[in-house]
Design a protein around this motif. Sequence first.
Motif, short mmCIF file in Angstrom:
data_model
loop_
_atom_site.label_atom_id
_atom_site.label_comp_id
_atom_site.label_asym_id
_atom_site.label_seq_id
_atom_site.Cartn_x
_atom_site.Cartn_y
_atom_site.Cartn_z
N ILE A 56 140.73 118.31 32.13
CA ILE A 56 141.27 117.09 31.52
C ILE A 56 141.56 116.10 32.63
O ILE A 56 142.15 116.46 33.66
N ALA A 57 141.13 114.86 32.45
CA ALA A 57 141.43 113.80 33.41
C ALA A 57 141.96 112.60 32.64
O ALA A 57 141.44 112.25 31.58
N ASP A 58 143.01 111.98 33.18
CA ASP A 58 143.68 110.87 32.51
C ASP A 58 143.58 109.60 33.33
O ASP A 58 143.57 109.63 34.57
N TRP A 59 143.56 108.48 32.62
CA TRP A 59 143.53 107.15 33.24
C TRP A 59 144.48 106.21 32.50
O TRP A 59 144.95 106.52 31.41
N ILE A 60 144.74 105.07 33.09
CA ILE A 60 145.58 103.98 32.56
C ILE A 60 147.04 104.42 32.40
O ILE A 60 147.46 104.85 31.32
N PRO A 61 147.81 104.34 33.45
CA PRO A 61 149.21 104.77 33.39
C PRO A 61 150.08 103.83 32.58
O PRO A 61 149.79 102.65 32.42
N PHE A 62 151.16 104.38 32.02
CA PHE A 62 152.21 103.60 31.34
C PHE A 62 151.67 102.72 30.22
O PHE A 62 152.02 101.55 30.12
N GLU A 63 150.86 103.30 29.36
CA GLU A 63 150.40 102.55 28.19
C GLU A 63 151.55 102.41 27.20
O GLU A 63 151.98 103.41 26.60
N ASP A 64 152.03 101.21 27.01
CA ASP A 64 153.04 100.96 25.99
C ASP A 64 152.36 101.06 24.63
O ASP A 64 151.40 100.32 24.35
N PRO A 65 152.81 101.95 23.75
CA PRO A 65 152.12 102.13 22.47
C PRO A 65 151.99 100.86 21.64
O PRO A 65 151.05 100.73 20.86
N ALA A 66 152.93 99.93 21.80
CA ALA A 66 152.90 98.69 21.02
C ALA A 66 152.17 97.57 21.77
O ALA A 66 152.35 96.40 21.43
N GLY A 67 151.36 97.90 22.75
CA GLY A 67 150.76 96.89 23.62
C GLY A 67 149.56 96.18 23.02
O GLY A 67 148.52 96.07 23.67
N GLY A 68 149.66 95.69 21.79
CA GLY A 68 148.58 94.93 21.18
C GLY A 68 148.71 93.45 21.48
O GLY A 68 149.65 93.03 22.14
N PRO A 69 147.79 92.64 20.99
CA PRO A 69 146.67 93.02 20.12
C PRO A 69 145.50 93.65 20.87
O PRO A 69 144.59 94.19 20.25
N ASN A 70 145.50 93.57 22.21
CA ASN A 70 144.43 94.19 22.99
C ASN A 70 144.88 95.57 23.43
O ASN A 70 145.55 95.72 24.45
N PHE A 71 144.55 96.56 22.62
CA PHE A 71 144.98 97.91 22.93
C PHE A 71 144.10 98.49 24.05
O PHE A 71 143.37 97.77 24.70
#
Length: 511
Positions: free
Chosen positions: A77-92
């Motif tokens: 498993i490899a992860d990218w994009i740290p600290f994604e705020d779940p409500a970070g729209g409209p460009n998710f």
Amino acid sequence: MTPISRSGAGRRGLATLIAGALAAGGLTAAGVATLEPGAASASSHREAPLISGQPRYDNTDVYAFVSPDHPETTTVIADWIPFEDPAGGPNFYTFADDAQYDIHIDNNGDAQGELLLRYTFTTHTKNKKTFLYNTGPVTSLDDPDLNVTQTYDIQLLKLHNQKVVSETKLADDVPVAPSNVGKASMPDYGKLRRQAVRRLADGVRTFAGQADDPFFLDLRVFDLLYGGNLSEVGNDTLKGYNVNSVALQLPTALITESKDQPVVGIWSTTQRKNAQGSYEQVSRLGNPLVNEVVNPQRDKDRFNASSPWNDGQFLKNVTSPELPKLIESVYGIKAPAEPRNDLVDVFLKGVKGLNQPPNVRPAEMLRLNTSIEPAAEPKRLGVLDGDNAGFPNGRRLTDDVVDIALQVVEGELVGSKNDLGDAVDANDQRFGDSFPYLAEPVAGSRGPLAKGATGGNDVRNQVGDALQPAGSADGTHNTGLIAASAASGAAGILLVGLGLAWWRRRTRRQN
């Protein structure tokens, strides 16, 4: 930096192995001095100046373990994009279209990858006249209401001395699980997750999409080591944040050199297309926390652009680490004597008798002995607590790598027994029992319903219908948001009410 409990017998597991290696001459000062350019990788939540400004290319973590429910396979498993705020729209959150997301596998210990698994992504937008990520409730990955989607390909490259010997396409146009916008938009996100898990040829499984960040720790460590007094220790700083993940389950026989040599080294990199149209490495990652707390500022960007066989340039960062000295200055805990050959053995070579390949070339990467069966009851401290299926033999999702690393850095393996830790012992979300094992991402809409709301989706559905382009999939020709809403009962009343309120305020101002 708080006490933890562990068994007395178990805690001697890794220390005994290291002591044996030292006694056998496996880690003499002369042996370390022969380190040639090798590898380095890290848990990289914004760990270097340049990559912190490029989150879509920023590796956060790598995990590698024998699959607990299919022990004949290995999961990476490899992860990218740290600290994604779940409500970070409209460009998710999407993977970058101009990047190569690579997983490297060294199966003979020479610090070079013999296998390279390359993910490339393509973004698709159905309706560019709306600002919405989805124009109505999404019930499947091919739902026309899912406005922004991604697909990906996987290439398997076999290499010798970093030259491609063969190339095979493992996957073509596989759908990515979307960002979890919220229950109104994605009423059954688990269904979307399951649809994104695909079986490929030869027993391979793949997944790509958003997930709850599986790394758990208290990041207040950077406030001069937990504020200098431990008064606020124990907060999982990554709780509530998501990442973008790729997960791959592979037959172990596909990635190992032979049954007699079951140890593999694993790391990931990101290549970004530059102005000249060629790809340039901007991030890389294997073991957790290396580029964050081992490499100094002067080396961080260079580390991200370097390759495993060039790690000799970073050797002093391991043999003379800054972290124990900082702990000593803040808390008075004496730093172990240098050079730290014990750290070289654990993090650059693998533990002799456990996960060190023969004729190993020291290089920083996750090393996994695929012949060790999964533990029936995994222990969060892994090998340090007698569980040889855990970190630093690979890395499972449940391994408490912060506590393990702190104790080892503070001399656990060279006689300085300690129980240091950050008091965050598990992830806030439960991991799955089957592939891809990751917890589902936190939803963007997490708060309570508005006052007077029933929780129904009637108004939301009507708004979504109005945003479908003319001649949409259902054959209707919409005339616009206001007209559709006015004709839809509750939504029309809402707009009329807003208009009346505006008219009253305007009248009062004029009078």
